[in-house]
Design an enzyme around this catalytic site. Structure first.
Site, PDB file in Angstrom:
ATOM      1  N   LYS A  42      54.012  -0.844  58.616  1.00  0.00           N
ATOM      2  CA  LYS A  42      54.969  -1.701  57.890  1.00  0.00           C
ATOM      3  C   LYS A  42      55.572  -2.756  58.830  1.00  0.00           C
ATOM      4  CE  LYS A  42      54.566   0.126  53.801  1.00  0.00           C
ATOM      5  NZ  LYS A  42      53.621  -0.537  52.877  1.00  0.00           N
ATOM      6  N   TYR A  80      57.559   9.474  58.865  1.00  0.00           N
ATOM      7  CA  TYR A  80      56.895   8.282  58.321  1.00  0.00           C
ATOM      8  C   TYR A  80      55.863   7.768  59.327  1.00  0.00           C
ATOM      9  CZ  TYR A  80      56.684   4.651  54.766  1.00  0.00           C
ATOM     10  OH  TYR A  80      56.275   3.829  53.757  1.00  0.00           O
TER      11      TYR A  80
HETATM   12  P1  NAD Z   1      50.697   4.090  44.731  1.00  0.00           P
HETATM   13  O1  NAD Z   1      49.962   5.284  45.227  1.00  0.00           O
HETATM   14  O2  NAD Z   1      50.951   4.017  43.286  1.00  0.00           O
HETATM   15  O3  NAD Z   1      50.000   2.748  45.210  1.00  0.00           O
HETATM   16  C1  NAD Z   1      49.261   2.640  46.401  1.00  0.00           C
HETATM   17  C2  NAD Z   1      48.016   1.865  46.044  1.00  0.00           C
HETATM   18  O4  NAD Z   1      47.246   1.581  47.218  1.00  0.00           O
HETATM   19  C3  NAD Z   1      47.108   2.637  45.068  1.00  0.00           C
HETATM   20  O5  NAD Z   1      46.875   1.866  43.919  1.00  0.00           O
HETATM   21  C4  NAD Z   1      45.819   2.797  45.872  1.00  0.00           C
HETATM   22  O6  NAD Z   1      44.679   2.761  45.041  1.00  0.00           O
HETATM   23  C5  NAD Z   1      45.899   1.588  46.778  1.00  0.00           C
HETATM   24  N1  NAD Z   1      44.983   1.697  47.909  1.00  0.00           N
HETATM   25  C6  NAD Z   1      44.990   2.583  48.943  1.00  0.00           C
HETATM   26  N2  NAD Z   1      43.924   2.380  49.738  1.00  0.00           N
HETATM   27  C7  NAD Z   1      43.236   1.330  49.211  1.00  0.00           C
HETATM   28  C8  NAD Z   1      42.031   0.651  49.555  1.00  0.00           C
HETATM   29  N3  NAD Z   1      41.306   1.011  50.617  1.00  0.00           N
HETATM   30  N4  NAD Z   1      41.635  -0.381  48.770  1.00  0.00           N
HETATM   31  C9  NAD Z   1      42.340  -0.759  47.689  1.00  0.00           C
HETATM   32  N5  NAD Z   1      43.472  -0.151  47.302  1.00  0.00           N
HETATM   33  C10 NAD Z   1      43.915   0.886  48.059  1.00  0.00           C
HETATM   34  O7  NAD Z   1      52.080   4.110  45.555  1.00  0.00           O
HETATM   35  P2  NAD Z   1      53.244   3.015  45.689  1.00  0.00           P
HETATM   36  O8  NAD Z   1      54.386   3.770  46.214  1.00  0.00           O
HETATM   37  O9  NAD Z   1      53.364   2.255  44.440  1.00  0.00           O
HETATM   38  O10 NAD Z   1      52.715   2.093  46.873  1.00  0.00           O
HETATM   39  C11 NAD Z   1      52.581   0.703  46.756  1.00  0.00           C
HETATM   40  C12 NAD Z   1      53.154   0.013  47.976  1.00  0.00           C
HETATM   41  O11 NAD Z   1      54.562   0.188  47.973  1.00  0.00           O
HETATM   42  C13 NAD Z   1      52.664   0.556  49.313  1.00  0.00           C
HETATM   43  O12 NAD Z   1      52.496  -0.501  50.225  1.00  0.00           O
HETATM   44  C14 NAD Z   1      53.816   1.439  49.747  1.00  0.00           C
HETATM   45  O13 NAD Z   1      53.861   1.650  51.140  1.00  0.00           O
HETATM   46  C15 NAD Z   1      54.955   0.593  49.261  1.00  0.00           C
HETATM   47  N6  NAD Z   1      56.258   1.264  49.215  1.00  0.00           N
HETATM   48  C16 NAD Z   1      56.401   2.401  48.467  1.00  0.00           C
HETATM   49  C17 NAD Z   1      57.629   3.021  48.447  1.00  0.00           C
HETATM   50  C18 NAD Z   1      57.817   4.300  47.672  1.00  0.00           C
HETATM   51  O14 NAD Z   1      58.766   5.024  47.957  1.00  0.00           O
HETATM   52  N7  NAD Z   1      56.977   4.610  46.711  1.00  0.00           N
HETATM   53  C19 NAD Z   1      58.725   2.488  49.148  1.00  0.00           C
HETATM   54  C20 NAD Z   1      58.552   1.322  49.861  1.00  0.00           C
HETATM   55  C21 NAD Z   1      57.306   0.712  49.886  1.00  0.00           C
END
Ligand code: NAD
Length: 259
Positions: free
Chosen positions: A166, A159
């Site tokens: 984070k 990670y």
């Molecule tokens: P996702 O890929 O669906 O969403 C990530 C989003 O970030 C996308 O919509 C992307 O367009 C946006 N993004 C990236 N760079 C950008 C920029 N420069 N400007 C504007 N938007 C930008 O994936 P997700 O898993 O839904 O991620 C959403 C959040 O949840 C993130 O912060 C991720 O770290 C967090 N998260 C995800 C998980 C998991 O396992 N999926 C677990 C814990 C936390």
């Protein structure tokens, strides 16, 4: 159908890429509660997908936004002011690190990779909160929700720099909660368990991680978008009126286990 009523409220949602996005789980819950939604999408590549999803909500707007571009962030808030005249809820569900930073050793983190991950995944929360603050203050308060992951607290191999981002994000939640509290603006993070999304697929060994989570978590399952949506609804609504600066784990209990 949820019994929380957010009719008359406006929510800006940053981070829907497709139907698997955590932000989409949040959007569906807020839509069912009656909120008006402004969706941002990152670039033309994602526009059609996000537009299709936004079109299924009862009252939505769509605006492009790249969080690294100040003019594009400003235009989101200009649109909010012009079209809705208020802002009650902001969902920050945005993260990015260059793929190579999530494959090799943390020791080899590049200067650029570190900067990019921090800027997009942690600094963007501070920038969006600063833009949202005057509009929320004018509404008598608001709720900001961001998405984090347990790699901020414990080591999750591979990670890497996203764990650093984070940790910075969670610190930002506490620092902003302290500064924004006097204006009744609350800010909290949801620490979600692993979900198979576009961003998560960038982390090596996602399937293994999800299997391990399923086996070890007290609830013996992975979490769903609905789990994240329901906790977001609680944090967006008055049900959480006394809660700010918190990191709430929505991970089927995984984080409490030592073995
Ligand atoms: P996702 O890929 O669906 O969403 C990530 C989003 O970030 C996308 O919509 C992307 O367009 C946006 N993004 C990236 N760079 C950008 C920029 N420069 N400007 C504007 N938007 C930008 O994936 P997700 O898993 O839904 O991620 C959403 C959040 O949840 C993130 O912060 C991720 O770290 C967090 N998260 C995800 C998980 C998991 O396992 N999926 C677990 C814990 C936390």
């Amino acid at each position: 159908m949820y019994s929380i009523d957010l009719s008359g409220k406006v929510a800006a949602i940053f981070g829907v890429a497709n139907h698997r996005s955590l932000a989409w789980g949040v959007a569906q819950a807020l839509d069912q509660a009656g909120a008006r939604l402004l969706f941002t999408y990152q670039g033309e590549r994602l526009k059609d997908k996000v537009a299709k999803l936004a079109g299924t909500c009862s009252n939505s707007l769509l605006v492009p936004c790249d969080v690294t571009d100040e003019a594009s962030v400003q235009s989101v808030f200009d649109t909010l002011q012009a079209e809705c005249g208020r802002l009650d809820v902001l969902i920050h569900s945005v993260a990015y690190a260059p793929r190579e930073e999530l494959e090799g050793a943390f020791l080899n983190t590049s200067r650029d990779g570190y900067r990019i991950a921090m800027e997009i995944s942690a600094y963007s929360l501070i920038h969006l909160a600063a833009q949202a603050a005057p509009m929320m203050k004018a509404c008598g308060g608001g709720s900001i929700i961001t998405m984090t992951y347990m790699a901020s607290e414990k080591v999750v191999p591979k990670y890497n720099v996203m764990g650093s981002a984070k940790a910075a994000l969670e610190h930002g939640v506490r620092q902003l909660a302290c500064e924004m509290g006097p204006d009744n603006i609350r800010i909290n993070a949801i620490s979600a368990g692993p979900v198979n999304t576009l961003a998560a697929r960038g982390v090596s060994g996602l399937n293994e991680m999800m299997g391990h989570h399923r086996d070890k978590a007290p609830l013996k399952r992975n979490i769903t978008l609905e789990d994240v949506g329901r906790t977001s609804l609680y944090l967006a609504s008055d049900l959480s009126s006394g809660v700010t600066g918190e990191v709430i784990h929505v991970d089927a209990g995984f984080n409490i286990m030592a073995m």
